[in-house]
Design an enzyme around this catalytic site. Structure first.
Site, PDB file in Angstrom:
ATOM      1  N   GLY A 179      58.548 -33.865 -41.560  1.00 30.92           N
ATOM      2  CA  GLY A 179      59.153 -32.595 -41.150  1.00 30.92           C
ATOM      3  C   GLY A 179      58.135 -31.477 -41.038  1.00 30.92           C
ATOM      4  O   GLY A 179      56.928 -31.736 -40.963  1.00 30.92           O
ATOM      5  N   HIS A 204      53.080 -33.316 -34.015  1.00 33.98           N
ATOM      6  CA  HIS A 204      54.242 -34.219 -34.036  1.00 33.98           C
ATOM      7  C   HIS A 204      54.891 -34.312 -32.657  1.00 33.98           C
ATOM      8  O   HIS A 204      55.280 -35.390 -32.201  1.00 33.98           O
ATOM      9  CB  HIS A 204      55.310 -33.705 -35.015  1.00 33.98           C
ATOM     10  CG  HIS A 204      54.871 -33.631 -36.448  1.00 33.98           C
ATOM     11  ND1 HIS A 204      54.700 -32.432 -37.102  1.00 33.98           N
ATOM     12  CD2 HIS A 204      54.591 -34.602 -37.353  1.00 33.98           C
ATOM     13  CE1 HIS A 204      54.341 -32.667 -38.362  1.00 33.98           C
ATOM     14  NE2 HIS A 204      54.269 -33.975 -38.542  1.00 33.98           N
ATOM     15  N   GLY A 243      49.370 -39.864 -35.755  1.00 35.97           N
ATOM     16  CA  GLY A 243      48.358 -38.897 -35.343  1.00 35.97           C
ATOM     17  C   GLY A 243      46.993 -39.244 -35.909  1.00 35.97           C
ATOM     18  O   GLY A 243      46.875 -39.580 -37.092  1.00 35.97           O
ATOM     19  N   GLN A 244      45.972 -39.129 -35.071  1.00 34.58           N
ATOM     20  CA  GLN A 244      44.613 -39.505 -35.463  1.00 34.58           C
ATOM     21  C   GLN A 244      44.007 -38.550 -36.497  1.00 34.58           C
ATOM     22  O   GLN A 244      43.018 -38.870 -37.126  1.00 34.58           O
ATOM     23  CB  GLN A 244      43.736 -39.581 -34.203  1.00 34.58           C
ATOM     24  CG  GLN A 244      42.365 -40.197 -34.407  1.00 34.58           C
ATOM     25  CD  GLN A 244      42.428 -41.617 -34.950  1.00 34.58           C
ATOM     26  OE1 GLN A 244      43.242 -42.428 -34.528  1.00 34.58           O
ATOM     27  NE2 GLN A 244      41.585 -41.936 -35.930  1.00 34.58           N
ATOM     28  N   LYS A 245      44.622 -37.381 -36.699  1.00 33.16           N
ATOM     29  CA  LYS A 245      44.118 -36.494 -37.747  1.00 33.16           C
ATOM     30  C   LYS A 245      44.104 -37.219 -39.088  1.00 33.16           C
ATOM     31  O   LYS A 245      43.184 -37.096 -39.869  1.00 33.16           O
ATOM     32  CB  LYS A 245      44.978 -35.233 -37.872  1.00 33.16           C
ATOM     33  CG  LYS A 245      44.305 -34.150 -38.726  1.00 33.16           C
ATOM     34  CD  LYS A 245      45.288 -33.195 -39.343  1.00 33.16           C
ATOM     35  CE  LYS A 245      46.064 -33.898 -40.432  1.00 33.16           C
ATOM     36  NZ  LYS A 245      46.912 -33.037 -41.236  1.00 33.16           N
ATOM     37  N   GLN A 263      44.997 -43.032 -42.754  1.00 30.70           N
ATOM     38  CA  GLN A 263      46.377 -43.514 -42.699  1.00 30.70           C
ATOM     39  C   GLN A 263      46.581 -44.452 -41.505  1.00 30.70           C
ATOM     40  O   GLN A 263      47.213 -45.505 -41.620  1.00 30.70           O
ATOM     41  CB  GLN A 263      47.313 -42.307 -42.595  1.00 30.70           C
ATOM     42  CG  GLN A 263      48.778 -42.643 -42.431  1.00 30.70           C
ATOM     43  CD  GLN A 263      49.625 -41.390 -42.600  1.00 30.70           C
ATOM     44  OE1 GLN A 263      49.918 -40.970 -43.714  1.00 30.70           O
ATOM     45  NE2 GLN A 263      50.016 -40.787 -41.499  1.00 30.70           N
ATOM     46  N   SER A 285      48.601 -29.035 -38.778  1.00 27.63           N
ATOM     47  CA  SER A 285      49.062 -29.671 -40.016  1.00 27.63           C
ATOM     48  C   SER A 285      50.205 -28.849 -40.564  1.00 27.63           C
ATOM     49  O   SER A 285      50.170 -27.613 -40.510  1.00 27.63           O
ATOM     50  CB  SER A 285      47.927 -29.717 -41.046  1.00 27.63           C
ATOM     51  OG  SER A 285      48.450 -29.993 -42.330  1.00 27.63           O
TER      52      SER A 285
END
Lengths: 280, 280
Positions: free
Chosen positions: A31, A37, A148-150, A154, A186
């Site tokens: 969220g 996103h 997401g590549q940020k 992960q 972010s």
């Protein structure tokens, strides 16, 4: 747009879609949605017949001293954004539905992917991520999973989990979306004061300076890291937690910065932990 | 009958079946098939449109001192049996396909289900079972998963894992199939000598004696266990490893043997480890 909190009902929805031959894209989120996103949602909208998102702040991936309670929550606004992008259904399970009394199963990840970067500073974090994502995939049954590549570590960990557990889903990593001043989008940026927000772009400036150094031919990792560190140290309120150069897929440290090398960092600013990375 | 060893090809097969609206039943096995396995296949044949089986001796669920190398293997005969029962496809992955270089993910189970019975004697066993079954489910994408009640703790653990990870599959536990003399069917029975085979039915005789004791009204757990132990101790080559009375679903130890109580044991005979259980 359907909003579904029951995992069985979520499965029913996806099973029907699959039976109709539809390709399902899935965007898991905690969220507090931002353009990063929304780009994941748009990527799915372009490729898939059905787009699902989830909104769930997963307690399992926060350490006892981390910001689970302070993590921004704004469900109504998030749902409006997703509805505006024509998401077909949003999965919003409760903690009780995700981790009921007697919950006893965890997906654990070991090996080189969880040796460096965020892992030593967030013990248990990637196990919590792996567990919740396996659960979310079980409920949403997607064909494609958008990340997401940020959150580069992960992405690497979840690709590994998907392959290791033979999960029937394709992981699609999308580029980091940035503010005009370079700050990586972010949800945690919302927790910065105006002053902190003005300082935060130094992280990306540092990464770019490091990449520039490497591209100019001075590829020794220590030299590149020194350039990044010098740039960031100009803002004394920004405290680097780690700064590493690693191979982008294996996340193994490298001594020379070549193509496919990632420079990655985490830093604290006003008690907010920010991460970012750049590929050379 | 298709024989498929590649996980992607197995998924393709199941995805097509599901898209055609078919209900898929899946029987995981380690091969050396006996009537217990075949009853699981028949149960699926009766209920499901498509029946899949797997044959894979999973190294991850054997301890370093256990019988992985001695476990009976007879692939050609197994395939003939499954083909005779009109199984649609058999999944026979190799170790390299299951656990390739760099494999880093494990499904771990904690809590009361893995406190007693086999768990303390087989450290890591149920994590190995959970991991391989999550992988097999990922490859075969079944609607129903068929398991034998002889492995009662395995059934309880896998039901927990399926619920905890929101896996879209129904676990169906089928009754233990026995030889005429009462010995529970097990691939490991093949490792007994003729003499050992003649002694082994004492395990079930002991369990029945215990159940008889409870049904006669003497329901104190210690009394019931003493009856089982006395019966089995008549065969001195049979060494009990554990003997417990537990609640059948939670596997929590009970002090009084009531309805829904399970008496469960493991024993060694000629270096072969046998397990069995009975519900009161």
């Amino acid at each position: 747009m359907k909003v579904i909190s029951d995992p069985r009902k979520m499965q029913d929805f996806s099973r029907m879609s699959r039976r109709a031959g539809k390709v399902i894209g899935f965007v898991p989120t905690m969220g507090a949605l931002h353009r990063g996103h929304l780009e994941l949602v748009r990527a799915s909208r372009r490729k898939d017949d059905v787009t699902l998102a989830s909104i769930y702040v997963n307690p399992l991936q926060f350490g006892p001293k981390e910001d689970f309670n302070k993590y921004p929550r704004m469900l109504a606004a998030d749902l409006r954004l997703l509805s505006g992008l024509k998401v077909d259904a949003v999965y919003t399970p409760s903690n009780k539905e995700m981790y009921p009394e007697g919950f006893s199963t965890e997906v654990q990840v070991t090996g080189p992917l969880v040796k460096g970067l965020c892992a030593p500073f967030r013990p248990g974090h990637f196990d919590g991520v792996a567990t919740v994502v396996v659960k979310l995939l079980g409920a949403t049954l997607p064909t494609r999973l958008y990340l997401g590549q940020k959150d580069a570590q992960q992405v690497a960990v979840l690709k590994r989990v998907v392959r290791d557990l033979d999960l029937e889903v394709e992981v699609v990593a999308c580029p980091t979306v940035r503010e005009k001043d370079g700050l990586a989008m972010s949800s945690r940026n919302l927790r910065l004061s105006e002053k902190g927000r003005a300082l935060a772009p130094v992280l990306y400036r540092g990464l770019r300076a490091g990449r520039g150094q490497a591209l100019s031919g001075k590829r020794d990792a220590r030299t590149v890291l020194a350039v990044v560190r010098r740039t960031i140290s100009r803002e004394r309120e920004v405290k680097l937690q780690y700064l590493e150069v690693v191979e982008r897929d294996s996340l193994r440290p490298v001594k020379r910065v070549g193509s496919g090398t990632m420079i990655a960092l985490a830093a604290h600013l006003e008690n907010v932990r920010l991460i970012d990375n750049i590929i050379v």
